[in-house]
Design a protein around this motif. Structure first.
Motif, PDB file in Angstrom:
ATOM      1  N   LYS A   1     116.611  90.308  29.208  1.00 18.20           N
ATOM      2  CA  LYS A   1     116.446  91.417  30.127  1.00 18.20           C
ATOM      3  C   LYS A   1     117.588  91.343  31.132  1.00 18.20           C
ATOM      4  CE  LYS A   1     113.232  93.289  33.507  1.00 18.20           C
ATOM      5  NZ  LYS A   1     111.854  93.359  33.937  1.00 18.20           N
TER       6      LYS A   1
ATOM      7  N   ARG B   1     108.761  94.772  30.722  1.00 15.17           N
ATOM      8  CA  ARG B   1     108.220  94.903  32.070  1.00 15.17           C
ATOM      9  C   ARG B   1     107.852  93.559  32.679  1.00 15.17           C
ATOM     10  NH1 ARG B   1     103.284  95.223  34.355  1.00 15.17           N
ATOM     11  NH2 ARG B   1     102.162  95.045  32.374  1.00 15.17           N
ATOM     12  N   VAL B   2     107.159  92.716  31.912  1.00 16.50           N
ATOM     13  CA  VAL B   2     106.635  91.479  32.514  1.00 16.50           C
ATOM     14  C   VAL B   2     107.681  90.379  32.613  1.00 16.50           C
ATOM     15  CG1 VAL B   2     104.294  91.950  31.782  1.00 16.50           C
ATOM     16  CG2 VAL B   2     105.726  90.473  30.402  1.00 16.50           C
TER      17      VAL B   2
ATOM     18  N   LYS C   1     111.083  88.481  33.885  1.00  9.37           N
ATOM     19  CA  LYS C   1     111.965  88.477  35.054  1.00  9.37           C
ATOM     20  C   LYS C   1     113.348  88.936  34.609  1.00  9.37           C
ATOM     21  CE  LYS C   1     110.235  84.180  37.026  1.00  9.37           C
ATOM     22  NZ  LYS C   1     110.657  82.803  37.193  1.00  9.37           N
TER      23      LYS C   1
ATOM     24  N   GLU D   1     106.255  96.677  27.253  1.00 12.61           N
ATOM     25  CA  GLU D   1     105.471  95.771  28.086  1.00 12.61           C
ATOM     26  C   GLU D   1     106.184  94.433  28.238  1.00 12.61           C
ATOM     27  OE1 GLU D   1     101.944  96.074  29.664  1.00 12.61           O
ATOM     28  OE2 GLU D   1     103.418  97.662  29.847  1.00 12.61           O
TER      29      GLU D   1
ATOM     30  N   ASP E   1     101.485  91.381  36.030  1.00 12.41           N
ATOM     31  CA  ASP E   1     102.394  92.102  36.915  1.00 12.41           C
ATOM     32  C   ASP E   1     103.811  92.132  36.361  1.00 12.41           C
ATOM     33  OD1 ASP E   1     101.396  91.587  40.374  1.00 12.41           O
ATOM     34  OD2 ASP E   1     101.319  93.311  39.027  1.00 12.41           O
ATOM     35  N   ASP E   2     104.656  92.985  36.996  1.00 12.51           N
ATOM     36  CA  ASP E   2     106.066  93.053  36.560  1.00 12.51           C
ATOM     37  C   ASP E   2     106.814  91.794  36.938  1.00 12.51           C
ATOM     38  OD1 ASP E   2     106.666  96.532  37.497  1.00 12.51           O
ATOM     39  OD2 ASP E   2     105.153  95.581  36.232  1.00 12.51           O
ATOM     40  N   ASP E   3     107.906  91.530  36.224  1.00 10.93           N
ATOM     41  CA  ASP E   3     108.859  90.472  36.596  1.00 10.93           C
ATOM     42  C   ASP E   3     108.191  89.133  36.851  1.00 10.93           C
ATOM     43  OD1 ASP E   3     110.818  92.677  38.742  1.00 10.93           O
ATOM     44  OD2 ASP E   3     110.644  92.528  36.567  1.00 10.93           O
TER      45      ASP E   3
END
Lengths: 302, 266
Positions: free
Chosen positions: A301, A209-210, A212, A206, A181-183
């Protein structure tokens, strides 16, 4: 003759592109040109065949220095207890085991500090502290994700032999399309794996995306040697010695020929930094190890 | 912890295309806003670069500035300011920074943006204190100019300025010796020295110093000495509200004044 040559070259280029259009986007496998599907297949075969001797080959090719590089990566990460790590292309688990060791020792020191602090607490507070989380890893977890089943199996075996069980998970997955899932993760590492990913931009997306917000991307990979003299020696060693070692120890000349060619094909430090920035990471920087034989790229991120 | 094996809702190609399209849309306003940002950046860059100190690795310049996101420096500022709250408990370390990042809703791994010895946190704090001191002195100067307050004699002025500055350290006094030792590390000395000298310069400026001869140097050297020694005395002072420290400060400033007078007479 001078006028003919360009014409024939452009003709062959046309032919090549026509062929490419029929089979899919062209990319490289070492110094060969192949389609993306072919590349994925070939790399899968490479790792299927070298999985059993992967660690032994690493040691003999790099004279054991790869251990220092991996230690440097985890030291740079400086994980605190409670960190969730995703180690992609983590195959035989080297980074995961180092992460667990590091977190364990930090956690021990933390618990010791707390004990010292205990001398000043009231009985009530000490009783409360018994309810606290005293787990040896402090809630840290590492998920090892690899596209190749053989490598994961070797990793699981190693974990059993070395006694690592807590906080470790093994997942079969593709870096270009992660099954998460994301984050979710605090840190994403990919050690000596991003070179083998066919679509690096997808893998970086990707990763973005994953992670946090505030999460860290770390990439340990072979890179461009800066010193020209060392570069000559390194080239000599790579092309003359490594495939021979591959044949003798792992029985596979071609796989190690691919290895050295793919190192030469991989973008140098600054280019990789730009690619990582394009994926959305900020505060991207890199650190050369062994004068550029290997580099650690790091990004956050926002 | 269970990992959800969720296949992507849309096919991967479509999502990649969507992302690329939205990126392109982002790029146009970016081009114009980054131009403006770039013009205003240099003004911000100078005071920011100094506390950073020399970096062994290679850092990107402006980083990603998109939509309503702040720049790297602003985010780092926020994290460090949030981290100050955790200093009394964890000291000037990466753990305090990690806790600070967590309160902002970021992952603890964001602490990796800073050096692991906590020096950036200390330098951030010192520069914050210096800014507060300048604002305080400017405010006082305004009051004097408007006639609402009397102009203080030099020794009183110096005493009050140094006391005000040192009082800002009191909430962190238990961990301050650790901070001082980190500031003295060779790779931190350029930054910490420049912050110290600009603070001393500020105090003399507001004290009304307009010398253009050797006095400029001697005055600043003397005040630096007074400040440093008073800070050290404060570290091991256990009197109520640090009375001993302020008395020490008073005596040193009086000594300095006396030396100045004797020098003038000679």
């Amino acid at each position: 003759v001078g006028a003919e040559l360009p014409l024939s070259l452009s003709l062959s280029r046309c032919r090549g592109s026509l062929r490419g259009f029929a089979d899919g986007p062209q990319t490289h496998f070492g110094f060969q040109r192949v389609t993306e599907e072919e590349r994925r297949e070939k790399i899968n075969q490479v790792f299927d065949s070298v999985a059993k001797k992967y660690d032994v080959m690493n040691d003999s090719m790099t004279l054991g220095i790869h251990r220092l590089w991996k230690d440097a990566l985890v030291r740079k990460m400086n994980p605190s207890p409670g960190t969730l790590l995703l180690d992609v292309a983590g195959g035989t688990g080297d980074i995961a085991f180092r992460f667990i060791n590091y977190v364990r020792s930090v956690r021990e020191r933390q618990l010791q500090q707390r004990l010292k602090h205990h001398q000043n607490l009231s009985w009530q507070e000490i009783a409360e502290s018994y309810q606290e989380d005293k787990s040896p890893l402090g809630g840290s977890q590492v998920v090892v994700c690899d596209i190749n089943k053989e490598m994961l199996n070797i990793g699981k075996e190693k974990a059993q032999n070395l006694g690592y069980s807590e906080g470790l998970s093994w997942v079969l997955g593709n870096a270009e399309e992660l099954p998460f899932d994301d984050d979710k993760f605090d840190v994403y590492t990919i050690a000596f794996g991003i070179r083998n990913v066919t679509r690096m931009d997808l893998a970086l997306q990707e990763a973005y995306r994953v992670l946090k917000p505030g999460g860290r991307f770390l990439c340990l990979e072979f890179s461009r040697v800066t010193n020209p003299l060392l570069s000559r020696l390194y080239d000599l060693y790579s092309f003359q010695v490594i495939p021979v070692l591959g044949q003798v120890i792992a029985g596979d000349w071609k796989a190690y020929q691919y290895l050295v060619e793919s190192i030469r094909r991989f973008p140098p430090q600054e280019e990789l930094k730009a690619i990582i920035e394009d994926a959305g990471f900020f505060k991207v920087d890199y650190q050369n190890l062994s004068s550029g034989i290997v580099a650690i790229h790091s990004g956050f991120k926002p | 912890v269970r990992w959800q094996l969720c296949p992507p809702q849309r096919p991967l190609q479509a999502s990649a295309v969507l992302r690329r399209v939205s990126d392109e849309h982002k790029k146009e306003p970016l081009a114009s806003s980054s131009q403006q940002q770039f013009n205003s950046q240099p003004a911000d860059h100078q005071p920011e670069q100094e506390p950073q100190g020399p970096d062994p690795s290679y850092t990107g310049q402006d980083g990603q500035e998109s939509e309503d996101y702040e720049s790297e420096e602003q985010l780092q500022h926020r994290i460090l300011t949030a981290a100050l709250e955790f200093v009394p408990e964890h000291g000037w370390t990466a753990e305090a920074i990690a806790e600070g990042a967590k309160t902002l809703g970021l992952s603890a791994a964001a602490a990796g943006m800073f050096q692991s010895d906590g020096s950036q946190l200390i330098l951030h704090f010192v520069s914050q204190c210096n800014t507060k001191l300048s604002e305080l002195l400017e405010h006082e100067q305004k009051l004097v100019q408007q006639g609402e307050a009397e102009k203080k004699p030099t020794d009183q002025f110096l005493r009050d300025a140094v006391e005000a500055r040192l009082r800002m350290v009191i909430p962190y006094i238990e961990k301050w010796p650790q901070a001082l030792s980190i500031l003295l590390l060779p790779h931190n000395i350029p930054s910490s020295l420049s912050l110290l000298s600009s603070m001393i310069d500020d105090i003399w400026h507001y004290a009304g110093d307009q010398s253009t001869d050797i006095n400029w140097y001697t005055r600043r050297a003397v005040l630096t000495g007074i400040y440093n020694t008073t800070e050290l005395v404060m570290m091991q002072d256990s009197s109520p509200d640090f009375e001993d420290t302020w008395r020490f400060l008073e005596n040193r400033v009086a000594d300095a004044m006396k030396m100045g007078d004797t020098a003038n007479q000679v």
